[in-house]
Structures are given as C-alpha cells and as structure tokens.
Design an enzyme around this catalytic site. Structure first.
Site, PDB file in Angstrom:
ATOM      1  N   MET A   6      44.310  15.200 -12.217  1.00  0.00           N
ATOM      2  CA  MET A   6      44.068  13.759 -12.260  1.00  0.00           C
ATOM      3  C   MET A   6      42.595  13.532 -12.595  1.00  0.00           C
ATOM      4  SD  MET A   6      46.413  12.219  -9.153  1.00  0.00           S
ATOM      5  CE  MET A   6      45.379  12.838  -7.820  1.00  0.00           C
ATOM      6  N   ILE A  11      34.756  17.822 -15.340  1.00  0.00           N
ATOM      7  CA  ILE A  11      35.320  18.826 -14.433  1.00  0.00           C
ATOM      8  C   ILE A  11      36.795  19.053 -14.740  1.00  0.00           C
ATOM      9  CG2 ILE A  11      35.595  19.563 -12.044  1.00  0.00           C
ATOM     10  CD1 ILE A  11      32.679  19.115 -13.011  1.00  0.00           C
ATOM     11  N   GLY A  12      37.544  17.967 -14.926  1.00  0.00           N
ATOM     12  CA  GLY A  12      38.977  18.110 -15.191  1.00  0.00           C
ATOM     13  C   GLY A  12      39.266  18.918 -16.438  1.00  0.00           C
ATOM     14  N   LYS A  99      33.043  14.651  -3.828  1.00  0.00           N
ATOM     15  CA  LYS A  99      32.388  14.611  -2.520  1.00  0.00           C
ATOM     16  C   LYS A  99      32.401  13.220  -1.901  1.00  0.00           C
ATOM     17  CE  LYS A  99      28.744  14.073  -5.567  1.00  0.00           C
ATOM     18  NZ  LYS A  99      28.663  14.621  -6.932  1.00  0.00           N
ATOM     19  N   VAL A 126      31.101  20.561  -2.460  1.00  0.00           N
ATOM     20  CA  VAL A 126      29.744  20.879  -2.006  1.00  0.00           C
ATOM     21  C   VAL A 126      29.273  22.135  -2.717  1.00  0.00           C
ATOM     22  CG1 VAL A 126      28.273  21.473  -0.041  1.00  0.00           C
ATOM     23  CG2 VAL A 126      30.184  19.883   0.270  1.00  0.00           C
ATOM     24  N   ILE A 130      29.501  27.366  -5.748  1.00  0.00           N
ATOM     25  CA  ILE A 130      29.157  28.228  -4.616  1.00  0.00           C
ATOM     26  C   ILE A 130      30.301  28.215  -3.602  1.00  0.00           C
ATOM     27  CG2 ILE A 130      27.518  28.634  -2.736  1.00  0.00           C
ATOM     28  CD1 ILE A 130      25.464  27.032  -4.339  1.00  0.00           C
ATOM     29  N   GLY A 181      20.559  15.342 -19.726  1.00  0.00           N
ATOM     30  CA  GLY A 181      21.874  15.197 -19.111  1.00  0.00           C
ATOM     31  C   GLY A 181      21.938  15.682 -17.679  1.00  0.00           C
ATOM     32  N   LYS A 199      27.117  15.560   1.290  1.00  0.00           N
ATOM     33  CA  LYS A 199      27.457  16.981   1.348  1.00  0.00           C
ATOM     34  C   LYS A 199      27.147  17.597   2.708  1.00  0.00           C
ATOM     35  CE  LYS A 199      27.023  17.512  -3.651  1.00  0.00           C
ATOM     36  NZ  LYS A 199      26.173  17.949  -4.773  1.00  0.00           N
TER      37      LYS A 199
END
Length: 398
Positions: A6, A11-12, A99, A126, A130, A181, A199
């Site tokens: 979604m 990221i998607g 987040k 977060v 990592i 960016g 976070k």
C-alpha cells in the site's frame, strides 16, 4: 504466498525491487516465494514491471483471502491507520515503515493484531535498514535496557556533519541538503527534532512495554546551532550531534531529543553524514551499537522485506511483542542532570555570581563569553540561566 503493497512511493517501489531482485534467496530462506499480487496507489504507473498489480481501492486487498502479508509505505497517520486496521481485521499481517503511524497508533494496532491472531511489525520505522526493533524485542529480551541513545535522522546528521567539516552556517547547509534531496521542501519535522522524537518514543514503548506519548518528550532541533557553536565545540575537543535519548529512572524512563556535545570516546561521536546509529546499554550486555543507513529506498525496503519474511513464517500465529496501551508516565525531564556549555553576552562577574564554579571556553570573540557549568538539574539550570540573561545559546554535554 501472496502479498500486497500500500503506497508506491520511494519505499514501496523499493520493496517491489527487493522482492524481484532477491526472489530466489527469499524463496530459499522462507521455503516458498513471496508473490506480489496488489499495489495500492491512486496514481498510474504505465510501463511499470508490476503494472497489472495496481488497484485504487484498499478493500480489494482486504477481501482477498489469498493475501496474507501487507506492506504499508504510504506515510502519515491517515488514511494509513484506516487501511492498516482493515487489513488486520481481515486476518492479514502488516509491516510498515511509517513512524508517524507507529508512534501515534502502534499500541492500538498491536491490540487489533492480537485480537485477530495476526501481527503488526515495523522494523523500518526506526533507523531505516538498521535491525534495531527485532534486536530489542528478540535478541535483548533477557536484558533490562538502561539507556538508549539514537542518531536517527539522516537529514540533521548530514547537516551537522557538514557544518562541522566546512564551517557552513545553518541556512547554507539546509539549502544544500534540500538540493541533494536529503531534506524536504518543508524540513520542520527533521530539523526541529520531531522525527527523532517519534522514533525514541517507539523504542521506549518497546523496552518499557507501555505506551509512550511522543508529545510529552522535550524536543529541541538544530535550527539554532551555528558555525560558531562548532568552533567552540572543536576547541573543547567535542562534536555536536542531535541525539534522542531514553534513560531508565526507577520503574520508568526519561526521554529527550536535543543537540548534545559528544566526545570521541563516546560511540555516537563517530556517526557522520546521513548514517544512523542506536546505542543500547543493557544491564547484562553493557553497551552495544547498531549502525547503518537510516533512510533511502533500498536500505529501508530491505528492513520491510525482512519483516515480510518474519510475517510469512508466522501466518495464523500472533507473536507477542509486549507494547500495551497502558500509558507510561515518563520521569520528570527537569530533574535530569547535565553539564551545559553556554554562550552569553553577560559580564564574567555576573556569570560567576550565578553559576559559581565554571570553566571558560573562550574564542576571543567580541561581546560574548563561553563557559561550562558544573553538573546540575535542568530545572536549576533554567533558573540560573534566566537570572543571568544575555544567553546566546546553551548546549548540554552528553
């Protein structure tokens, strides 16, 4: 196993790329492939390799019983909350990199997940790539976490690193970060510390098992840090980092986000540029640090796909994380003790009258004096600072 995404932004689309690129190794490790069946986005993506997967109504995904795992990478609290809630109630496990959603609605969504025998996880929320969430909820469950210190915003860390290395002023380096960016057009959430605040609230909720309201965490950003502050810091052998800290106090924690003066012997001193790190001190393990890319499409997507594999291994089985809706009453941050570095236009005699034993850190600048206080509570410092007047800046020592 059928999965859905979604939100097809940075990221998607990165998640889709990881699923494509590493499909063989994912299949080998999971025992079956993760097949992308739906992508929810209001925009059209003609020519995209997954063009046939796009839908514009989240209910299409919710009602498809084949889909067992859903990724949310939309950002913001709404409509993400509505969509994620619908997926959990439809018997689908969800992972998110959001987040804002986790900080605001995490406890509620985990309760919904438990009630529906599914899971809600958020490794990428977060620290990007990592692996800190599962470290806290799985690897360090035998420890009492006494302190966490996080450099968890790549924008501000990049800006501070460049201010230190090149003597740049805040406005100059912000414009550069925006052109590259690294900073948003509206950088408020990053530069005023709100992103880091959410976070550390999430991390503290996880280790305490109770819900931390991020609105109650004292938060300062970097917008008042200047090149002159860095000149002073260098003369004293320190650097300046925006640190989100959580420290155990009795049965609770005290949290703060602020710029701190950090020395080379401290682990987080060496975290530079857009990198992130979380230092964790457990009562058995001692201090350990988790370092890596805190943002970017593929590092964050890597963490999301790791969550997808975890969810696929635990279909029809709720895995307890231990973050309840019960509110954690944070300890009074005004009782925290620090040493402070202060720049002021006040006379030296007035400084010594208000702060007594101080160390001077002068750069022979006109019309100002730099000094270091003894350790004192935040409350006491604020009283003395107000009585002294002429304050140009004040930064805590880590």
């Amino acid at each position: 196993m059928k999965v859905a995404i979604m939100g097809y932004g940075t990221i998607g689309s990165g998640v889709a790329k990881v699923l494509d690129t590493n499909s063989d190794i994912i299949k080998e490790r999971l025992g079956e492939p993760l097949e992308l069946k739906y992508i929810l986005d209001l925009r059209d993506f003609p020519g995209d390799p997954h063009e046939e997967c796009f839908v514009k109504d989240y209910k299409e995904i919710a009602k498809d019983k084949e889909v067992k795992v859903v990724v949310e990478t939309m950002g913001g609290v709404e409509p993400a909350f509505t969509f994620v809630k619908a997926m959990l109630e439809a018997g689908k496990s969800v992972t998110t990199s959001n987040k804002a959603l986790v900080a605001d609605k995490g406890a509620e969504l985990m309760k919904i997940a438990k009630n529906n025998n599914v899971n809600f996880v958020f490794e990428a929320a977060v620290g990007g790539g990592i692996p800190i969430i599962r470290t806290l909820t799985a690897c360090l469950t035998g420890d009492v976490i006494e302190e966490m210190s996080a450099i968890c915003n790549g924008t501000t860390n990049y800006m501070l690193t460049n201010m230190e290395q090149f003597g740049s002023d805040y406005d100059e380096i912000l414009a550069e970060a925006q052109s590259l960016g690294y900073a948003e057009k509206d950088p408020t959430a990053d530069v005023e510390g709100y992103d880091s605040c959410r976070k550390i609230a999430i991390l503290t909720s996880l280790v305490s098992g109770k819900n931390v309201d991020f609105n109650e965490i004292p938060t300062e950003g970097i917008s008042k840090i200047t090149a002159t502050d860095f000149k002073y810091a260098k003369s004293m052998g320190y650097s300046i980092k925006l640190v989100a800290r959580s420290t155990k106090v009795g049965d609770t924690y005290t949290c703060r986000v602020a710029p701190f003066l950090v020395k080379p012997s401290q682990m987080i001193y060496h975290v530079a540029g857009v990198m992130n790190a979380v230092s964790v001190r457990g009562n058995m393990l001692g201090e350990s640090m988790y370092y890596g890319a805190g943002a970017g499409a593929l590092p964050t997507a890597s963490a999301v796909v790791g969550d997808m594999v975890f969810l696929a291994r635990n279909v029809d089985k709720h895995v307890r994380i231990g973050w309840s809706a019960e509110k954690l009453e944070l300890a009074d941050a005004n009782e925290q003790k620090f040493r402070y570095f202060v720049r002021t236009s006040a006379l030296q005699s007035n400084i010594e009258n208000e702060f007594e034993n101080v160390e001077y850190a002068n750069l022979d600048l006109d019309n100002e004096t730099g000094f270091i206080t003894q350790e004192m509570t935040e409350h006491e410092f604020n009283e003395r600072k107000a009585a002294l007047g002429g304050i140009i800046s004040a930064i805590r020592f880590y």
